[in-house]
Design a protein around this motif. Structure first.
Motif, PDB file in Angstrom:
ATOM      1  N   MET A 267       0.694  -1.103  -0.175  1.00 34.00           N
ATOM      2  CA  MET A 267      -0.022  -0.042   0.060  1.00 34.00           C
ATOM      3  C   MET A 267       0.902   1.056  -0.009  1.00 34.00           C
ATOM      4  N   ALA A 268       2.064   1.323   0.816  1.00 30.20           N
ATOM      5  CA  ALA A 268       2.847   2.310   0.668  1.00 30.20           C
ATOM      6  C   ALA A 268       3.407   2.677  -0.675  1.00 30.20           C
ATOM      7  N   PHE A 269       4.034   1.547  -1.332  1.00 28.31           N
ATOM      8  CA  PHE A 269       4.542   1.922  -2.534  1.00 28.31           C
ATOM      9  C   PHE A 269       3.525   2.131  -3.360  1.00 28.31           C
ATOM     10  N   TYR A 270       2.224   1.841  -3.529  1.00 30.25           N
ATOM     11  CA  TYR A 270       1.346   2.060  -4.333  1.00 30.25           C
ATOM     12  C   TYR A 270       0.902   3.535  -4.342  1.00 30.25           C
ATOM     13  N   GLU A 271       1.019   3.924  -2.942  1.00 29.15           N
ATOM     14  CA  GLU A 271       0.316   5.540  -2.812  1.00 29.15           C
ATOM     15  C   GLU A 271       1.746   6.305  -3.111  1.00 29.15           C
ATOM     16  N   LEU A 272       3.029   6.150  -2.837  1.00 32.75           N
ATOM     17  CA  LEU A 272       3.841   6.807  -3.317  1.00 32.75           C
ATOM     18  C   LEU A 272       4.101   6.928  -4.717  1.00 32.75           C
ATOM     19  N   ALA A 273       3.463   5.898  -5.539  1.00 29.38           N
ATOM     20  CA  ALA A 273       3.631   5.709  -7.023  1.00 29.38           C
ATOM     21  C   ALA A 273       2.778   6.569  -7.634  1.00 29.38           C
ATOM     22  N   GLN A 274       1.510   6.823  -6.974  1.00 24.98           N
ATOM     23  CA  GLN A 274       0.336   7.749  -7.520  1.00 24.98           C
ATOM     24  C   GLN A 274       0.818   9.132  -7.269  1.00 24.98           C
ATOM     25  N   LEU A 275       1.716   9.460  -6.516  1.00 28.35           N
ATOM     26  CA  LEU A 275       2.191  10.937  -6.332  1.00 28.35           C
ATOM     27  C   LEU A 275       3.358  11.259  -7.068  1.00 28.35           C
ATOM     28  N   PHE A 276       4.298  10.345  -6.822  1.00 26.50           N
ATOM     29  CA  PHE A 276       5.628  10.710  -7.005  1.00 26.50           C
ATOM     30  C   PHE A 276       6.190   9.910  -8.493  1.00 26.50           C
ATOM     31  N   ALA A 277       5.452   9.366  -9.048  1.00 26.56           N
ATOM     32  CA  ALA A 277       5.879   8.635 -10.153  1.00 26.56           C
ATOM     33  C   ALA A 277       4.987   8.888 -11.383  1.00 26.56           C
ATOM     34  N   LYS A 278       5.254   9.036 -12.720  1.00 25.13           N
ATOM     35  CA  LYS A 278       4.314   8.817 -13.893  1.00 25.13           C
ATOM     36  C   LYS A 278       3.314   7.947 -13.856  1.00 25.13           C
ATOM     37  N   PRO A 279       2.203   8.188 -14.574  1.00 22.18           N
ATOM     38  CA  PRO A 279       1.111   7.166 -14.550  1.00 22.18           C
ATOM     39  C   PRO A 279       1.821   6.188 -15.513  1.00 22.18           C
ATOM     40  N   TYR A 280       1.451   4.936 -15.029  1.00 22.12           N
ATOM     41  CA  TYR A 280       1.828   3.612 -15.458  1.00 22.12           C
ATOM     42  C   TYR A 280       1.398   3.391 -17.035  1.00 22.12           C
ATOM     43  N   ASP A 281       2.598   3.282 -17.770  1.00 22.28           N
ATOM     44  CA  ASP A 281       2.594   3.183 -19.359  1.00 22.28           C
ATOM     45  C   ASP A 281       3.271   2.040 -19.624  1.00 22.28           C
ATOM     46  N   ALA A 282       2.824   0.725 -20.135  1.00 19.63           N
ATOM     47  CA  ALA A 282       3.584  -0.504 -20.133  1.00 19.63           C
ATOM     48  C   ALA A 282       4.379  -0.279 -21.197  1.00 19.63           C
ATOM     49  N   SER A 283       4.261   0.552 -22.269  1.00 20.52           N
ATOM     50  CA  SER A 283       5.660   0.847 -23.130  1.00 20.52           C
ATOM     51  C   SER A 283       6.715   1.652 -22.819  1.00 20.52           C
ATOM     52  N   ALA A 284       6.531   2.393 -21.506  1.00 27.15           N
ATOM     53  CA  ALA A 284       7.470   3.037 -20.811  1.00 27.15           C
ATOM     54  C   ALA A 284       8.077   2.921 -19.539  1.00 27.15           C
ATOM     55  N   ALA A 285       7.267   1.893 -19.056  1.00 27.15           N
ATOM     56  CA  ALA A 285       7.610   1.563 -17.695  1.00 27.15           C
ATOM     57  C   ALA A 285       8.837   1.130 -17.416  1.00 27.15           C
ATOM     58  N   GLU A 286       9.500   0.436 -18.168  1.00 27.35           N
ATOM     59  CA  GLU A 286      10.934  -0.049 -18.074  1.00 27.35           C
ATOM     60  C   GLU A 286      11.824   1.078 -17.726  1.00 27.35           C
ATOM     61  N   THR A 287      11.556   2.272 -18.444  1.00 29.30           N
ATOM     62  CA  THR A 287      12.546   3.288 -18.404  1.00 29.30           C
ATOM     63  C   THR A 287      11.976   4.603 -17.656  1.00 29.30           C
ATOM     64  N   ASP A 288      10.694   4.752 -17.423  1.00 25.68           N
ATOM     65  CA  ASP A 288      10.310   5.857 -16.416  1.00 25.68           C
ATOM     66  C   ASP A 288      10.744   5.467 -15.083  1.00 25.68           C
ATOM     67  N   LEU A 289      10.855   6.485 -14.127  1.00 25.20           N
ATOM     68  CA  LEU A 289      11.300   6.657 -13.025  1.00 25.20           C
ATOM     69  C   LEU A 289      10.068   5.948 -11.885  1.00 25.20           C
ATOM     70  N   GLY A 290      10.510   5.107 -11.317  1.00 31.20           N
ATOM     71  CA  GLY A 290       9.438   4.724 -10.000  1.00 31.20           C
ATOM     72  C   GLY A 290       9.845   5.620  -8.747  1.00 31.20           C
ATOM     73  N   VAL A 291       9.792   4.997  -7.839  1.00 27.55           N
ATOM     74  CA  VAL A 291       9.963   5.471  -6.498  1.00 27.55           C
ATOM     75  C   VAL A 291      11.395   4.731  -5.844  1.00 27.55           C
ATOM     76  N   VAL A 292      11.727   5.021  -4.683  1.00 26.52           N
ATOM     77  CA  VAL A 292      12.914   4.297  -3.924  1.00 26.52           C
ATOM     78  C   VAL A 292      12.261   3.173  -3.473  1.00 26.52           C
ATOM     79  N   LEU A 293      12.820   1.858  -3.572  1.00 26.79           N
ATOM     80  CA  LEU A 293      12.206   0.734  -3.117  1.00 26.79           C
ATOM     81  C   LEU A 293      12.865   0.302  -1.651  1.00 26.79           C
ATOM     82  N   ARG A 294      12.423   0.579  -0.502  1.00 29.41           N
ATOM     83  CA  ARG A 294      12.906   0.416   0.472  1.00 29.41           C
ATOM     84  C   ARG A 294      12.437  -0.856   1.004  1.00 29.41           C
TER      85      ARG A 294
END
Length: 452
Positions: free
Chosen positions: A143-170
């Protein structure tokens, strides 16, 4: 060491967490910080202040469900609310407590438990308790990673997800690791992996809905796959959820005279959490969008149960599933009906989609007055479902994510416009403002890339 001491140490560590980098810079004594038994770990999971009551809120004030009038804006002392409302690049200013730090504090909390349970043997005697603790921690981390991704990462796009920046995975409580932003693909893989790991461990129902359950994990899986555009997978998990639990409230039984007519921990709630309290989200500062309010039919009970009109023609939201003015951000059965309906419409099963929607809405309209919605084809069904999704799930923390994902489709793209003291602000579908900037203190101390 007593449980009181263990909790005090863990809480002290979390309060020191003023940025992601502080998480890395701290070096606690694990013998002190890690609980030694399952009951201790469950007690840490039950620390609702960190895991249930401080969910992100910046996106709620930035979305299009509300507006703030000039007089209220000028009286509003909360700079962060103002920054989020006008989509500023430095939303969080210099404040140490924000949606980033609160969420990484929750991650530290869960990683302490996940790390500690690896040193506790699972036996026939403690098996159910062991499973619930580990499954609960995995759910909270997802849930924490999901919520961080909604605020601090781009919307998910399968064609660009490998290169788009996500969040810091702790993934562990160690604090001496370098800060690295994972890819968006890795971020979502982690979310899905944690949830799939949690599902077989968790009981279907829990004694308290502040604790994660199998239903909660299934619900978050369905939500996550919906955000990813994986509609077949989202449908699968929504089906599994609703096969186990399909109970809906009948709004005809609610007392409209109550200040908060939707009770806390009602029968639709499978996981309870609330947003961090921002002054800009509270009435009289925050008023419900007028056009949105008018979109509810007069025989739609949500119009009276969710909202309170004032003499000034302002509309106040009061329909939180929190049973109070605090905003519910958890997982409830009505959302799963809408996820399944949307997925069915997108997959061409539009008649089944309308059946799901009508089953939900029949419980929302004055008894005997509801006429089933009908659609001629899948596209019309999808339009209707998305309209009702916004009306049903208002102020749940879901609208921002819906705006982000739907902006990829010209049919549903939305431009938000606001005027404050004569100055116009505009958030277009392709604007980088749909990604929040990471707090500057984190950027300066960690060196991770900032969102553009």
């Amino acid at each position: 060491m007593t449980m009181k001491h263990i909790i005090a140490i863990a809480i002290a560590a979390i309060f020191l967490l003023s940025s992601c980098e502080n998480y890395l810079a701290m070096k606690p004594d694990k013998a002190l910080a890690v609980p030694n038994g399952l009951s201790d770990m469950q007690a840490l999971l039950d620390a609702t202040r960190f895991l249930n009551e401080s969910r992100p809120a910046a996106h709620m004030i930035a979305s299009d469900n509300l507006y703030i009038e000039d007089a209220d804006w000028n009286a509003l002392y909360d700079v962060t609310s103002k920054n989020a409302y006008t989509w500023q690049r430095d939303v969080f200013n210099d404040f140490d407590t924000n949606d980033w730090t609160n969420t990484y504090a929750a991650l530290l909390h869960t990683n302490v438990i996940i790390d500690g349970i690896g040193r506790v043997d699972r036996t026939l005697v403690n098996g159910m308790e062991w499973d619930a603790v580990k499954g609960g921690a995995l759910f909270h981390r997802a849930m924490a990673f999901y919520e961080l991704a909604q605020l601090f990462a781009k919307p998910y796009d399968a064609s660009a997800a490998e290169t788009d920046l996500g969040v810091v995975l702790r993934l562990e409580p160690a604090i001496d690791q370098p800060s690295v932003r994972a890819s968006l693909q890795q971020t979502y893989q982690q979310i899905v992996g944690d949830l799939k790991g949690a599902v077989p461990l968790l009981p279907i129902h829990t004694e308290y809905v502040t604790r994660p359950s199998k239903l909660a994990a299934l619900g978050l899986l369905a939500r996550t796959y919906l955000v990813m555009g994986e509609y077949g997978q989202a449908l699968e998990y929504a089906n599994e959820f609703l096969g186990l639990n399909s109970e809906l409230m009948d709004f005809n039984t609610k007392d409209v005279s109550l200040a908060n007519p939707i009770e806390q921990f009602n029968e639709e709630v499978v996981y309870h959490s609330t947003a961090f309290g921002w002054p800009g989200l509270s009435y009289p500062s925050a008023k419900v969008d007028t056009l949105l309010y008018r979109s509810y039919a007069d025989n739609d009970l949500r119009k009276t149960l969710f909202f309170e009109p004032h003499a000034s023609d302002d509309i106040e939201f009061r329909g939180s599933y929190n049973g109070a003015r605090g905003l519910f951000t958890g997982i409830a059965t009505d959302e799963l009906y809408l996820i399944r309906a949307e997925c069915r419409a997108r997959l061409g099963q539009w008649k089944e989609a309308m059946e799901d929607l009508n089953e939900l809405l029949e419980k929302r309209y004055i008894e005997g007055s509801f006429i089933d919605f009908d659609a001629a084809d899948a596209e019309e069904a999808l339009n209707i479902v998305l309209q009702e999704r916004r009306k049903e799930l208002i102020f749940r923390g879901l609208r921002w994510t819906d705006l982000r994902r739907l902006n990829n489709d010209p049919r549903f793209a939305v431009e938000i416009m606001r005027t404050v003291n004569g100055q116009a602000y505009r958030l277009s579908p392709d604007n980088g403002g749909y990604i929040f900037p990471i707090p500057l203190k984190v950027i300066e101390s960690s060196g991770i890339p900032q969102n553009k």
